[in-house]
Design an enzyme around this catalytic site. Structure first.
Site, short mmCIF file in Angstrom:
data_model
loop_
_atom_site.label_atom_id
_atom_site.label_comp_id
_atom_site.label_asym_id
_atom_site.label_seq_id
_atom_site.Cartn_x
_atom_site.Cartn_y
_atom_site.Cartn_z
N PHE A 40 -0.43 10.15 -7.41
CA PHE A 40 -0.51 8.72 -7.19
C PHE A 40 -1.30 8.02 -8.30
CE2 PHE A 40 -0.60 10.40 -2.67
CZ PHE A 40 0.78 10.49 -2.63
N GLY A 44 0.82 -1.21 0.00
CA GLY A 44 0.00 0.00 0.00
C GLY A 44 0.85 1.26 0.00
N TRP A 57 2.37 1.61 -3.42
CA TRP A 57 1.34 2.05 -4.37
C TRP A 57 1.29 3.58 -4.44
CZ3 TRP A 57 -3.04 5.07 -3.52
CH2 TRP A 57 -3.97 5.12 -4.57
N HIS A 58 1.54 4.22 -3.30
CA HIS A 58 1.45 5.68 -3.26
C HIS A 58 2.57 6.36 -4.04
CE1 HIS A 58 -1.48 5.04 -0.01
NE2 HIS A 58 -1.89 6.26 -0.27
N GLY A 59 3.70 5.73 -4.17
CA GLY A 59 4.76 6.38 -4.92
C GLY A 59 6.08 5.64 -4.84
#
Length: 495
Positions: free
Chosen positions: A495, A335, A338-340
Site C-alpha cells: 500500500f 480509504g 487508498w489501500h489498492g
C-alpha cells in the site's frame, strides 16, 4: 580474508531481499546507525543529517531508484508550502494548494492506479490499451498523505513551514515510519527536531517494550499463522471445508493485526529511542463494541487523516444526517481505494462506510436507553454482544480485503454457508496444533487489560543498562529460533 564483493552485494539494493525490521541486515544497519547517531547526539544539525542520510539509504535498500521520488516530493512541497505561506492573496494561495494536491495525487495515481483505469477502459469497450509495466514504490501512499497534510496545514495557517529543506526531508524520510507508517503529522513531528536529544529510562523501557512486542507479533504470530495455515485457505477456498475457511478468516484477522500493528510498534519504539514520540497506531481494535469505535482503534493515523482532510472538509456532520452518511461513505470508499487499485478494496471500504453510517443511527438510538449502560447485569452482556458482532463484521469485511478477486471472496463465503462440516473442528485443531496455539496466545494477549501491559513497561524501565541489553539479546535469540525460514513481506508494503 574479507570478501569485498560479497559485502558490496549486501550493501546494494536487492529486489529479492528488501530491508525489513525483522531481517538480519537491519540489525547491522541499525547498529551502525546507532553508533553514528550517538556521535552527533548533542548536535541538532548533525542528528538531522545523519538520520536523513541513513533514512534515504534505508529507502534505497527497499526500492532502489524510487528513493528519488521521496527527495523530489520533498523539494516540491517544501517550496510550495513556503510560497503559500508568504502570499496574502487567498486566490493565489488556493491555486498553489490545488497545484500541490494535483502533483502529489497525480504521482500516486500514476504509479498505483494507471493499470486499474486501463483495465476499466478496456472492460467497457472504449479501447484496447496495453497494460503498463509500472512498479509500485514502497511507502508512496504513506508519504504522499504526509506531504498533503503538511501543505494543507500550512495553507490553513495551522503550522508555519520549516525554514531548512533538510528538516523537511528528515520529516518525510524518517526511516522508522517511511514505508509502512504511521502517517505522521508535521505539526506533531517537526517541533521535536529542535529539542535536545534526551533519553531517559521511560524512553528506553517503552521503546524496548514496543520493539520486542512488535517483533513477537510480526515474526512469531503473524508470519507463522499465515505461512502455515491462512495462505492455504485463501489460495483456494473451494478445497477446504466451511469450518476451515471460517478458522482461516479468524486467523487472517489476527495475521493482519499482528503484522501491521507489530511493524507500527517497532517503528514507534525505534523512534522513541531516537528521541521522537509518535502516537500509537493501534489500540486493541478487536475489543471495540461498535464499528465507530473500531475505527478509533484501528490504523489510527489513517482514520484520523481521512477524518481531518476528507470527511470534515466534505461537511462532516454539519449538514444534516443524510449528508453525514454520504460523507462517511465517500470517505471510506476513498480509504478503501487508498489501500489498492482493486474493486475488492473499494467494496471493503464501501462496506465499512455503510456500517459506519448505520452505526451513527444505532448510537443515537442507544443514547435514549440509559439502562443499557447503567444496569449491572445487562450492561456487560450488551457490551460483549457489541464486541462479538463488531469483530465478526470486521472479519466478514476482511474476506474481501484479503481475496484477490470477488469470485474468491464469494467462494470462501459459500464454503462457510453451504459446506460447513463443524464436526471436523477438533480434527483441524489436531492437524495444526502450533497454528491454533499461537492463535490462542495472540487473541489472549489482545484481550488482556491494558494495565498488565503497563506493568511490563514499568518493569522494563527499571532495568539497568546491562539488564536491558540482556533482555534484548535473549529475546532476539529466541525470535531467531522460532521464526519462519523465509521472512514474510509485511502486508502493508503493497500500500
Amino acid at each position: 580474508m574479507l570478501d569485498f564483493d560479497k559485502i558490496l552485494s549486501h550493501l546494494l539494493y536487492d529486489p529479492k531481499d528488501p530491508i525489513l525490521f525483522n531481517s538480519a541486515f537491519f540489525l547491522y544497519f541499525f547498529a551502525v546507525f546507532l553508533l553514528c547517531y550517538q556521535l552527533v547526539s548533542h548536535n541538532q544539525r548533525g542528528r538531522v543529517w545523519v538520520f536523513t542520510l541513513f533514512s534515504l539509504y534505508f529507502f534505497y535498500k527497499a526500492c532502489n531508484e524510487y528513493v528519488l521520488l521521496v527527495i523530489l516530493s520533498a523539494i516540491v512541497d517544501f517550496n510550495l508550502s513556503r510560497w503559500i505561506d508568504r502570499l496574502e492573496s487567498k486566490t493565489k494561495r488556493k491555486w498553489l494548494l490545488v497545484f500541490s494536491i494535483v502533483i502529489n495525487v497525480g504521482v500516486l495515481f500514476y504509479f498505483k492506479y494507471t493499470n486499474f483505469f486501463i483495465g476499466i477502459i478496456n472492460d467497457i469497450g472504449m479501447g484496447k490499451i496495453s497494460f503498463m509495466h509500472i512498479a509500485l514504490p514502497i511507502g508512496i501512499s504513506f508519504y504522499t498523505f504526509e506531504n498533503l497534510s503538511y501543505t494543507i496545514d500550512v495553507y490553513r495557517r495551522e503550522i508555519k513551514p520549516v525554514n531548512k529543506f533538510m528538516d523537511y526531508l528528515f520529516f518525510l524520510s524518517f526511516f522508522p515510519k517511511l514505508m509502512m507508517g504511521p502517517i505522521v503529522r508535521a505539526a506533531d513531528f517537526i517541533p521535536q527536531i529542535y529539542k535536545p536529544y534526551q533519553l531517559n529510562n521511560e524512553d528506553v523501557g517503552k521503546g524496548m517494550f514496543l520493539i520486542l512486542g512488535g517483533l513477537f507479533k510480526k515474526v512469531v504470530i503473524s508470519d507463522f499463522i499465515y505461512q502455515n495455515f491462512v495462505q492455504y485457505i485463501f489460495d483456494d477456498p473451494t478445497r477446504h471445508t466451511g469450518i476451515e475457511c471460517l478458522l482461516g478468516v479468524y486467523g487472517y484477522a489476527l495475521v493482519i493485526y499482528c503484522d501491521f500493528s507489530g511493524y507500527s510498534d517497532m517503528a514507534i519504539g525505534i523512534a522513541r529511542w531516537m528521541g521522537f514520540t509518535i502516537p500509537a497506531n493501534f489500540k486493541k481494535p478487536y475489543q471495540s463494541s461498535s464499528i465507530t469505535e473500531f475505527w478509533r482503534r484501528w490504523h489510527i493515523s489513517l482514520s484520523s487523516w481521512l477524518r481531518d482532510y476528507i470527511y470534515i472538509p466534505l461537511g462532516g456532520n454539519r449538514k444534516g444526517k443524510f449528508r453525514q452518511q454520504v460523507n462517511l461513505m465517500l470517505t471510506m470508499l476513498i480509504g478503501g481505494f487508498w489501500h489498492g487499485a482493486s474493486w475488492n478494496f473499494i467494496f471493503w471500504g464501501g462496506m465499512h462506510g455503510g456500517a459506519l453510517a448505520i452505526d451513527k443511527v444505532w448510537i443515537k438510538w442507544q443514547k435514549g436507553k440509559t439502562w443499557l449502560k447503567s444496569n449491572v447485569i445487562i450492561a456487560p452482556i450488551w457490551k460483549l454482544a457489541g464486541v462479538l458482532f463488531t469483530f465478526h463484521l470486521v472479519c466478514f469485511c476482511w474476506i474481501f480485503f484479503k481475496s484477490e478477486t470477488f469470485s474468491g471472496s464469494w467462494a470462501l463465503i459459500h464454503q462457510v454457508t453451504h459446506d460447513f462440516q463443524g464436526n471436523l473442528f477438533m480434527d483441524i485443531i489436531h492437524a495444526y496444533p502450533w497454528v491454533f496455539t499461537l492463535m490462542g496466545i495472540g487473541y489472549f494477549i489482545h484481550f488482556l487489560p491494558g494495565k498488565l501491559e503497563n506493568k511490563v513497561e514499568v518493569g522494563l524501565t527499571r532495568l539497568p543498562i546491562w539488564g536491558s541489553i540482556a533482555v534484548m539479546v535473549l529475546f532476539i535469540w529466541t525470535i531467531l529460533q522460532v521464526k519462519t525460514s523465509e521472512p514474510m513481506i509485511p502486508i502493508y508494503f503493497q500500500f
